[in-house]
Scaffold this motif. Structure first.
Motif, PDB file in Angstrom:
ATOM      1  N   THR A  74     -12.742 -12.127  31.335  1.00 42.34           N
ATOM      2  CA  THR A  74     -11.344 -11.749  31.556  1.00 42.34           C
ATOM      3  C   THR A  74     -11.029 -11.669  33.054  1.00 42.34           C
ATOM      4  O   THR A  74      -9.909 -11.963  33.472  1.00 42.34           O
ATOM      5  N   GLY A  75     -12.023 -11.276  33.857  1.00 45.72           N
ATOM      6  CA  GLY A  75     -11.813 -11.237  35.301  1.00 45.72           C
ATOM      7  C   GLY A  75     -11.496 -12.607  35.863  1.00 45.72           C
ATOM      8  O   GLY A  75     -10.538 -12.772  36.640  1.00 45.72           O
ATOM      9  N   PHE A  76     -12.286 -13.610  35.468  1.00 49.21           N
ATOM     10  CA  PHE A  76     -12.013 -14.985  35.900  1.00 49.21           C
ATOM     11  C   PHE A  76     -10.669 -15.467  35.363  1.00 49.21           C
ATOM     12  O   PHE A  76      -9.886 -16.103  36.077  1.00 49.21           O
ATOM     13  N   ALA A  77     -10.397 -15.161  34.081  1.00 48.65           N
ATOM     14  CA  ALA A  77      -9.163 -15.657  33.461  1.00 48.65           C
ATOM     15  C   ALA A  77      -7.927 -15.083  34.152  1.00 48.65           C
ATOM     16  O   ALA A  77      -6.957 -15.810  34.426  1.00 48.65           O
ATOM     17  N   LYS A  78      -7.943 -13.790  34.468  1.00 49.37           N
ATOM     18  CA  LYS A  78      -6.786 -13.154  35.099  1.00 49.37           C
ATOM     19  C   LYS A  78      -6.545 -13.656  36.513  1.00 49.37           C
ATOM     20  O   LYS A  78      -5.410 -13.615  37.005  1.00 49.37           O
ATOM     21  N   GLN A  79      -7.595 -14.124  37.167  1.00 48.51           N
ATOM     22  CA  GLN A  79      -7.438 -14.647  38.526  1.00 48.51           C
ATOM     23  C   GLN A  79      -7.164 -16.146  38.535  1.00 48.51           C
ATOM     24  O   GLN A  79      -7.197 -16.783  39.589  1.00 48.51           O
ATOM     25  N   GLY A  80      -6.903 -16.709  37.352  1.00 50.51           N
ATOM     26  CA  GLY A  80      -6.562 -18.125  37.267  1.00 50.51           C
ATOM     27  C   GLY A  80      -7.753 -19.061  37.303  1.00 50.51           C
ATOM     28  O   GLY A  80      -7.584 -20.287  37.416  1.00 50.51           O
ATOM     29  N   CYS A  81      -8.963 -18.523  37.211  1.00 46.85           N
ATOM     30  CA  CYS A  81     -10.181 -19.351  37.225  1.00 46.85           C
ATOM     31  C   CYS A  81     -10.587 -19.656  35.785  1.00 46.85           C
ATOM     32  O   CYS A  81     -11.623 -19.178  35.293  1.00 46.85           O
ATOM     33  N   GLY A  82      -9.740 -20.418  35.091  1.00 44.05           N
ATOM     34  CA  GLY A  82      -9.948 -20.683  33.675  1.00 44.05           C
ATOM     35  C   GLY A  82     -11.243 -21.406  33.374  1.00 44.05           C
ATOM     36  O   GLY A  82     -11.968 -21.060  32.435  1.00 44.05           O
ATOM     37  N   GLY A 110      -4.786 -25.411  30.362  1.00 43.26           N
ATOM     38  CA  GLY A 110      -4.164 -26.444  29.530  1.00 43.26           C
ATOM     39  C   GLY A 110      -5.083 -27.048  28.492  1.00 43.26           C
ATOM     40  O   GLY A 110      -4.839 -28.167  28.031  1.00 43.26           O
ATOM     41  N   ARG A 111      -6.124 -26.338  28.084  1.00 39.76           N
ATOM     42  CA  ARG A 111      -7.087 -26.862  27.107  1.00 39.76           C
ATOM     43  C   ARG A 111      -6.613 -26.515  25.690  1.00 39.76           C
ATOM     44  O   ARG A 111      -7.106 -25.558  25.072  1.00 39.76           O
ATOM     45  N   VAL A 112      -5.693 -27.302  25.190  1.00 37.04           N
ATOM     46  CA  VAL A 112      -5.082 -27.019  23.898  1.00 37.04           C
ATOM     47  C   VAL A 112      -6.085 -27.151  22.761  1.00 37.04           C
ATOM     48  O   VAL A 112      -6.210 -26.246  21.914  1.00 37.04           O
ATOM     49  N   ASP A 169       1.437 -18.857  23.964  1.00 41.82           N
ATOM     50  CA  ASP A 169       1.540 -19.163  25.393  1.00 41.82           C
ATOM     51  C   ASP A 169       0.869 -20.499  25.700  1.00 41.82           C
ATOM     52  O   ASP A 169       1.424 -21.320  26.448  1.00 41.82           O
ATOM     53  N   LEU A 170      -0.311 -20.727  25.118  1.00 48.12           N
ATOM     54  CA  LEU A 170      -1.038 -21.989  25.331  1.00 48.12           C
ATOM     55  C   LEU A 170      -0.219 -23.186  24.856  1.00 48.12           C
ATOM     56  O   LEU A 170      -0.039 -24.179  25.581  1.00 48.12           O
ATOM     57  N   LEU A 171       0.298 -23.096  23.632  1.00 46.41           N
ATOM     58  CA  LEU A 171       1.066 -24.209  23.065  1.00 46.41           C
ATOM     59  C   LEU A 171       2.377 -24.412  23.819  1.00 46.41           C
ATOM     60  O   LEU A 171       2.802 -25.546  24.061  1.00 46.41           O
ATOM     61  N   SER A 172       3.027 -23.307  24.207  1.00 46.34           N
ATOM     62  CA  SER A 172       4.315 -23.397  24.897  1.00 46.34           C
ATOM     63  C   SER A 172       4.161 -24.022  26.279  1.00 46.34           C
ATOM     64  O   SER A 172       4.965 -24.864  26.691  1.00 46.34           O
ATOM     65  N   ARG A 173       3.122 -23.620  27.000  1.00 44.36           N
ATOM     66  CA  ARG A 173       2.877 -24.200  28.322  1.00 44.36           C
ATOM     67  C   ARG A 173       2.628 -25.709  28.226  1.00 44.36           C
ATOM     68  O   ARG A 173       3.014 -26.470  29.116  1.00 44.36           O
ATOM     69  N   ALA A 174       1.974 -26.113  27.111  1.00 42.25           N
ATOM     70  CA  ALA A 174       1.646 -27.530  26.934  1.00 42.25           C
ATOM     71  C   ALA A 174       2.822 -28.337  26.401  1.00 42.25           C
ATOM     72  O   ALA A 174       2.700 -29.560  26.194  1.00 42.25           O
ATOM     73  N   THR A 183     -13.109 -10.252  24.023  1.00 38.84           N
ATOM     74  CA  THR A 183     -13.693 -11.474  24.595  1.00 38.84           C
ATOM     75  C   THR A 183     -12.795 -12.673  24.330  1.00 38.84           C
ATOM     76  O   THR A 183     -12.520 -13.476  25.236  1.00 38.84           O
ATOM     77  N   PHE A 184     -12.325 -12.781  23.096  1.00 39.00           N
ATOM     78  CA  PHE A 184     -11.518 -13.948  22.733  1.00 39.00           C
ATOM     79  C   PHE A 184     -10.134 -13.921  23.371  1.00 39.00           C
ATOM     80  O   PHE A 184      -9.531 -14.976  23.573  1.00 39.00           O
ATOM     81  N   ILE A 185      -9.632 -12.743  23.695  1.00 42.38           N
ATOM     82  CA  ILE A 185      -8.373 -12.697  24.444  1.00 42.38           C
ATOM     83  C   ILE A 185      -8.570 -13.363  25.798  1.00 42.38           C
ATOM     84  O   ILE A 185      -7.748 -14.177  26.251  1.00 42.38           O
ATOM     85  N   GLY A 186      -9.689 -13.038  26.458  1.00 41.02           N
ATOM     86  CA  GLY A 186     -10.000 -13.670  27.743  1.00 41.02           C
ATOM     87  C   GLY A 186     -10.204 -15.165  27.621  1.00 41.02           C
ATOM     88  O   GLY A 186      -9.727 -15.944  28.461  1.00 41.02           O
ATOM     89  N   VAL A 187     -10.894 -15.586  26.564  1.00 43.91           N
ATOM     90  CA  VAL A 187     -11.164 -17.011  26.352  1.00 43.91           C
ATOM     91  C   VAL A 187      -9.867 -17.781  26.116  1.00 43.91           C
ATOM     92  O   VAL A 187      -9.633 -18.843  26.715  1.00 43.91           O
ATOM     93  N   LEU A 188      -9.008 -17.257  25.250  1.00 41.74           N
ATOM     94  CA  LEU A 188      -7.750 -17.945  24.951  1.00 41.74           C
ATOM     95  C   LEU A 188      -6.819 -17.952  26.155  1.00 41.74           C
ATOM     96  O   LEU A 188      -6.092 -18.922  26.383  1.00 41.74           O
ATOM     97  N   CYS A 189      -6.859 -16.878  26.928  1.00 41.88           N
ATOM     98  CA  CYS A 189      -6.069 -16.826  28.163  1.00 41.88           C
ATOM     99  C   CYS A 189      -6.553 -17.902  29.136  1.00 41.88           C
ATOM    100  O   CYS A 189      -5.753 -18.585  29.778  1.00 41.88           O
ATOM    101  N   ALA A 190      -7.880 -18.085  29.223  1.00 44.17           N
ATOM    102  CA  ALA A 190      -8.444 -19.118  30.099  1.00 44.17           C
ATOM    103  C   ALA A 190      -8.031 -20.510  29.635  1.00 44.17           C
ATOM    104  O   ALA A 190      -7.692 -21.388  30.443  1.00 44.17           O
ATOM    105  N   CYS A 191      -8.049 -20.728  28.317  1.00 41.00           N
ATOM    106  CA  CYS A 191      -7.618 -22.022  27.772  1.00 41.00           C
ATOM    107  C   CYS A 191      -6.152 -22.289  28.116  1.00 41.00           C
ATOM    108  O   CYS A 191      -5.773 -23.421  28.441  1.00 41.00           O
ATOM    109  N   SER A 192      -5.349 -21.226  28.060  1.00 39.13           N
ATOM    110  CA  SER A 192      -3.922 -21.377  28.343  1.00 39.13           C
ATOM    111  C   SER A 192      -3.694 -21.796  29.792  1.00 39.13           C
ATOM    112  O   SER A 192      -2.900 -22.707  30.072  1.00 39.13           O
ATOM    113  N   HIS A 193      -4.417 -21.150  30.711  1.00 36.53           N
ATOM    114  CA  HIS A 193      -4.187 -21.430  32.128  1.00 36.53           C
ATOM    115  C   HIS A 193      -4.800 -22.757  32.580  1.00 36.53           C
ATOM    116  O   HIS A 193      -4.459 -23.250  33.658  1.00 36.53           O
TER     117      HIS A 193
END
Length: 564
Positions: A329-337, A374-376, A404-409, A362-372
Motif C-alpha cells: 500500500t505504501g508503494f501504491a499510494k506513492q504512485g509506484c504501482g 492501467g493494468r486492467v 476506478d481502474l475501469l473508469s481510468r481506462a 492487501t488486495f486494496i493495495g494491489v487493486l489500487c496499484a493496478c489502477s494507477h
C-alpha cells in the motif's frame, strides 16, 4: 512401635519426591518435559496433590496449553481454590473466556469457595463488551461478600467497565474510580484508556493532568489516544514532553508516535525514532516488535520516502501479512504501482514458506496499484482470485478500486455495470470514481446520470467535491450553461469546496497552509514570494491554459494564475 519407626522415613522420601517433582515443574522449559513430569506425578500417586497440580496447571496456562491443563484438571476429585483459579485464569486469557464463567459456576456448586484471585481472573474474562452483564453480576457478588474494598479487584472492575464503552459503562467506571479510597498508577491508566475508548479526549486529558504519578503506559496511552483521534500535533507534543520528563520510551510508545508522524508527514521525528529504536532494540534482535518495523515502513511511505521504507522492509527477518501489506500500500499510494505489484508477486512466492497470505487490505493495495498503472486485465484477475483462491469476499472498497481502474481506462460502461451488480449499495466513493472517469474521457451524459445519484445520496458537505468535479466535466464539454447551473446550486445549498491544504516541515516545525489563508505569522513574506514566482513565470512566457484551470471556470484570470 515398629510402624512408628518405619513410617517417618517413608513419609520423608515421599515428601522429598514431591518436592523434586515440584522443582522440576518450576524449571520446566517445554511441553515434552511437562508430559514426562506429569507421567511421574501420576505414577507416584501425586495426581491429587493440589499444590503440585496447581504448579502443573500454571505452566500449562502460561504456555497456552489449555488442552493439557483441562485433561489434568478433570482427573482431580476435589480441586482446591488455587487449582480452580488456575483454570479460570487460563480461560480468561484465551479465545474462550466464557469457559471461565462456566468453571466459576461449577465451583460455586462445590464446597470450595472463591477468593480474591478468583474474582480478579473473572473480571479479566468479562473485560469485553459482550460480557458486561456477567460483569455487573460479579460486581454485585463482590459487594455482598466484602471483597470490593481490594484495590486490585476495584482496578479490574473499573477496567472491565472502561473496556465495555458506552455512556452507561464509562459512568460506572468513573463511579468505581471515585469510590476508591486508594488508587495506583494502573487504576489511573485504566480510567485514562476508558475515556479514550469512549471518545472523550478532553476528559482523558484531565485525568492525565491530574495523575499523581505517570509511567510509560500512561504517556503511551495518551499519545496513542491523541494520534487515533486525529490530534496528531498534540500526540507529538506529548512525545516531546515525555522525553523532557525522562520517562523511558518503549516500543509501543514508538509505534504510537510513528503513527502521528505518518499522518503529519513529520519525517524528522520519524527518523529520530528510527535511530533511537536501532540503538535500544537492534534491528535483528528477537526483542524487537514486528509492529515497530511495520510502523517505520508506514511512516516512511506516508512521508514519501518509499526507498527508505523498502530498506526497512528488506531488513525484516520475520515478515507478517501486515508487513507485506504495508509495503504494497505504501508503494501504491506513492504512485509506484509496478513496485507494489512486484512486492505482491514476491509475497505470493514465499507464502507457503513463511506461512502468510494476503488479506482484504492487501488486495486494496494491489487493486489500487493496478489502477494507477492501467493494468486492467491484471486487476480483473486479482479481483476474481480474491474469492476463488483466497476465500475473501470483496468489500465496497475493492469495488471502488475496480470502478476506478475501469473508469481510468475508459471502460465506463463496464464500470457502470459493475456498480449496478454490486451486492451492496454503492457509496459516494464508488460513484465518485466513475464520475472521475467521465471527466477524463469527457462523457458528459454519463456524468450527469452519476451526479444525480451522488446529489441524492450525499449530504451537502460530502457532495462539495463531486459538485466541483461535475462542473469540470461540463466545462470540458463546453456546456457553460450547465456549469453555471451547478455553481448556482452550490451557492443555494451553501456547498463550498474545502480549500486546498498543504504543509511542510522546516527546522523541526510543521507549517500548515490553507488556500487563501493569511493567518500564518510569515504570511506577508510568503505572498511576496508568490508574487515574485508569478512575475518570473510571466517573464519566462508562462500563461495559464484552459486545461490547467478548468476547475476554476468562474475565477478571474489574474486569480487563476495565482492559484495554479
Amino acid at each position: 512401635m515398629f510402624l512408628a519407626e518405619v513410617n517417618p522415613p517413608i513419609l520423608s522420601n515421599s515428601r522429598a519426591l514431591q518436592q523434586s517433582l515440584f522443582s522440576l515443574l518450576q524449571n520446566c522449559k517445554s511441553s515434552n518435559e511437562l508430559t514426562q513430569i506429569h507421567a511421574q506425578i501420576v505414577v507416584n500417586g501425586f495426581s491429587q496433590k493440589n499444590y503440585i497440580l496447581a504448579k502443573l496447571l500454571s505452566f500449562c496456562v502460561t504456555s497456552g496449553n489449555l488442552i493439557h491443563a483441562q485433561k489434568a484438571f478433570e482427573q482431580v476429585r476435589k480441586p482446591s481454590t488455587i487449582v480452580w483459579n488456575q483454570m479460570i485464569r487460563g480461560y480468561a486469557c484465551s479465545i474462550a473466556p466464557h469457559e471461565s464463567v462456566k468453571l466459576y459456576n461449577k465451583m460455586e456448586s462445590t464446597e470450595t469457595k472463591p477468593d480474591t484471585f478468583t474474582y480478579l481472573f473473572l473480571l479479566n474474562a468479562c473485560a469485553r463488551p459482550s460480557f458486561l452483564r456477567v460483569g455487573e453480576q460479579l460486581h454485585g457478588r463482590l459487594l455482598s461478600n466484602g471483597l470490593f474494598a481490594n484495590i486490585f479487584v476495584q482496578t479490574n472492575l473499573l477496567n472491565m467497565y472502561a473496556i465495555a464503552g458506552g455512556d452507561a459503562s464509562v459512568l460506572k467506571a468513573r463511579r468505581v474510580f471515585n469510590e476508591m479510597s486508594e488508587r495506583n498508577v494502573v487504576t489511573w491508566n485504566s480510567m485514562l484508556a476508558g475515556y479514550f475508548r469512549y471518545g472523550d479526549i478532553d476528559a482523558a486529558r484531565r485525568i492525565f493532568d491530574d495523575m499523581p504519578e505517570r509511567n510509560t503506559v500512561s504517556w503511551t496511552t495518551m499519545i496513542a489516544g491523541c494520534a487515533q483521534s486525529g490530534r496528531c500535533n498534540q500526540a507529538l507534543a506529548l512525545f516531546r514532553e515525555m522525553q523532557r520528563a525522562h520517562v523511558e520510551v518503549d516500543q509501543v510508545t514508538m509505534v504510537a508516535t510513528l503513527s502521528a508522524c505518518a499522518e503529519l508527514g513529520d519525517l524528522k521525528t520519524g527518523r529520530w525514532i528510527h535511530s533511537y529504536s536501532d540503538k535500544a532494540f537492534p534491528f535483528r534482535s528477537q526483542q524487537r516488535l514486528v509492529s515497530l518495523n511495520n510502523a517505520l515502513i508506514h511512516m516512511y511511505a506516508s512521508c514519501g520516502v518509499v526507498e527508505e521504507a523498502y530498506r526497512v522492509f528488506k531488513e525484516i527477518q520475520h515478515r507478517t501479512t501486515v508487513s507485506w501489506t504495508t509495503m504494497i500500500t505504501g508503494f501504491a499510494k506513492q504512485g509506484c504501482g509496478e513496485a507494489a505489484l512486484g512486492i505482491f508477486r514476491w509475497m505470493q512466492s514465499v507464502a507457503a514458506e513463511e506461512g502468510i497470505k494476503p488479506d482484504e487490505i492487501t488486495f486494496i493495495g494491489v487493486l489500487c496499484a493496478c489502477s494507477h498503472t492501467g493494468r486492467v486485465d491484471e486487476g480483473r484477475y486479482y479481483f476474481q482470485c480474491m474469492t476463488t483462491d483466497f476465500g475473501i469476499e470483496p468489500w465496497i472498497e475493492h469495488y471502488g478500486c475496480m470502478v476506478d481502474l475501469l473508469s481510468r481506462a475508459g471502460l465506463l460502461d463496464e464500470a457502470q455495470k459493475l456498480i449496478e451488480t454490486m451486492p451492496m449499495e454503492p457509496n459516494g466513493a464508488v460513484w465518485g470514481a466513475l464520475l472521475g472517469g467521465c471527466r477524463i474521457h469527457k462523457d458528459v451524459e454519463l456524468a450527469s446520470h452519476v451526479a444525480r445519484q451522488l446529489m441524492t445520496e450525499l449530504e451537502p458537505d460530502g457532495a462539495a467535491g463531486y459538485y466541483v468535479l461535475l462542473s469540470n466535466v461540463y466545462a470540458t464539454g463546453k456546456r457553460w450553461r450547465d456549469v453555471a447551473t451547478v455553481r448556482q446550486q452550490m451557492a443555494e445549498m451553501g456547498v463550498r469546496k474545502p480549500p486546498g491544504r498543504s504543509w511542510i516541515q522546516v527546522d523541526g516545525i510543521i507549517h500548515d497552509f490553507v488556500a487563501g489563508d493569511s493567518t500564518h505569522k510569515d504570511a506577508v513574506a510568503i505572498y511576496e514570494m508568490v508574487d515574485e514566482i508569478t512575475r518570473r513565470a510571466r517573464l519566462e512566457g508562462y500563461a495559464p491554459k484552459p486545461s490547467d484551470t478548468e476547475v476554476l471556470v468562474t475565477v478571474e484570470l489574474e486569480e487563476r494564475e495565482e492559484l495554479v
